[in-house]
Design a protein around this motif. Structure first.
Motif, PDB file in Angstrom:
ATOM      1  N   UNK A  84       0.916  -1.240   0.119  1.00  0.00           N
ATOM      2  CA  UNK A  84       0.121   0.173   0.144  1.00  0.00           C
ATOM      3  C   UNK A  84       0.803   1.457  -0.029  1.00  0.00           C
ATOM      4  N   UNK A  85       0.289   2.523  -0.326  1.00  0.00           N
ATOM      5  CA  UNK A  85       1.076   3.629  -0.329  1.00  0.00           C
ATOM      6  C   UNK A  85       2.259   3.598  -1.055  1.00  0.00           C
ATOM      7  N   UNK A  86       2.290   3.004  -2.121  1.00  0.00           N
ATOM      8  CA  UNK A  86       3.441   2.886  -2.968  1.00  0.00           C
ATOM      9  C   UNK A  86       4.217   4.129  -3.273  1.00  0.00           C
ATOM     10  N   UNK A  87       5.578   4.019  -3.399  1.00  0.00           N
ATOM     11  CA  UNK A  87       6.369   5.160  -3.835  1.00  0.00           C
ATOM     12  C   UNK A  87       7.106   4.881  -4.859  1.00  0.00           C
ATOM     13  N   UNK A  88       7.768   5.921  -5.711  1.00  0.00           N
ATOM     14  CA  UNK A  88       8.606   5.670  -6.778  1.00  0.00           C
ATOM     15  C   UNK A  88      10.049   4.742  -6.086  1.00  0.00           C
ATOM     16  N   UNK A  89      10.304   4.936  -4.972  1.00  0.00           N
ATOM     17  CA  UNK A  89      11.521   4.181  -4.731  1.00  0.00           C
ATOM     18  C   UNK A  89      11.370   2.756  -4.427  1.00  0.00           C
ATOM     19  N   UNK A  90       9.733   2.435  -4.454  1.00  0.00           N
ATOM     20  CA  UNK A  90       9.619   0.905  -4.114  1.00  0.00           C
ATOM     21  C   UNK A  90       9.753   0.223  -5.692  1.00  0.00           C
ATOM     22  N   UNK A  91       9.972   0.887  -6.905  1.00  0.00           N
ATOM     23  CA  UNK A  91      10.105   0.301  -8.117  1.00  0.00           C
ATOM     24  C   UNK A  91      11.349  -0.731  -8.160  1.00  0.00           C
ATOM     25  N   UNK A  92      11.010  -1.917  -8.491  1.00  0.00           N
ATOM     26  CA  UNK A  92      12.018  -2.845  -8.583  1.00  0.00           C
ATOM     27  C   UNK A  92      11.289  -4.303  -9.025  1.00  0.00           C
ATOM     28  N   UNK A  93      12.130  -5.143  -9.256  1.00  0.00           N
ATOM     29  CA  UNK A  93      11.702  -6.546  -9.593  1.00  0.00           C
ATOM     30  C   UNK A  93      11.592  -7.248  -8.198  1.00  0.00           C
ATOM     31  N   UNK A  94      10.694  -7.944  -8.028  1.00  0.00           N
ATOM     32  CA  UNK A  94      10.061  -8.387  -6.424  1.00  0.00           C
ATOM     33  C   UNK A  94      10.123  -9.871  -6.835  1.00  0.00           C
ATOM     34  N   UNK A  95      11.263 -10.592  -5.820  1.00  0.00           N
ATOM     35  CA  UNK A  95      11.339 -11.861  -5.864  1.00  0.00           C
ATOM     36  C   UNK A  95      10.880 -12.510  -4.660  1.00  0.00           C
ATOM     37  N   UNK A  96      10.148 -13.909  -4.771  1.00  0.00           N
ATOM     38  CA  UNK A  96       9.575 -14.683  -3.768  1.00  0.00           C
ATOM     39  C   UNK A  96      10.815 -15.885  -3.251  1.00  0.00           C
ATOM     40  N   UNK A  97      11.067 -15.986  -2.225  1.00  0.00           N
ATOM     41  CA  UNK A  97      12.061 -16.907  -1.819  1.00  0.00           C
ATOM     42  C   UNK A  97      11.696 -17.996  -0.813  1.00  0.00           C
ATOM     43  N   UNK A  98      12.025 -19.108  -0.861  1.00  0.00           N
ATOM     44  CA  UNK A  98      11.644 -19.974   0.192  1.00  0.00           C
ATOM     45  C   UNK A  98      12.830 -20.633   1.050  1.00  0.00           C
TER      46      UNK A  98
END
Length: 124
Positions: A84-98
């Motif tokens: 929520x309340x996303x910011x331009x600095x949240x721009x990225x590739x998001x990875x899930x990990x286990x």
């Protein structure tokens, strides 16, 4: 080994919300500590959030605390990241990990399996 597939990324405006999903196959996700990381161009991969096997323990990076929520539905073999309340600095590739071990780690070296990532772009 568990296979992970992320989805839900996209292009949004600052202040908007997104929910990322990480679908697991091959093994039941309830056997794993699950985490989300992100990486921007030219930057190191950084920790975002982690959740333990039962969902009772969560940790967040300071940069997302109060805005992002990690959750899991072990019955659906899926982990989520509500942003929520996303910011331009949240721009990225998001990875899930286990992580198959019992610890609740916050560094990428703690995790055994990774998804391919999903792009999140936040415009100002």
């Amino acid at each position: 080994q568990v296979q992970l597939v992320e989805s839900g990324g996209g292009l949004v405006q600052a202040g908007d919300s997104l929910r990322l999903s990480c679908a697991a196959s091959g093994r039941t996700v309830s056997s794993y500590t699950m985490g989300w990381f992100r990486q921007s161009p030219g930057q190191e991969r950084e920790f975002v959030a982690v959740i333990n096997r039962s969902g009772g323990i969560t940790y967040y990076a300071d940069s997302v605390k109060g805005r992002f929520t990690i959750s899991r539905d072990n019955a659906k073999n899926t982990v989520y990241l509500q942003m929520n309340s996303l910011k331009p600095e949240d721009t990225a590739v998001y990875y899930c990990a286990a992580d198959r071990r019992l610890r609740v780690g916050v560094v990428s070296a703690d995790f055994d399996s990774w998804g391919q990532g999903t792009q999140v772009t936040v415009s100002s």
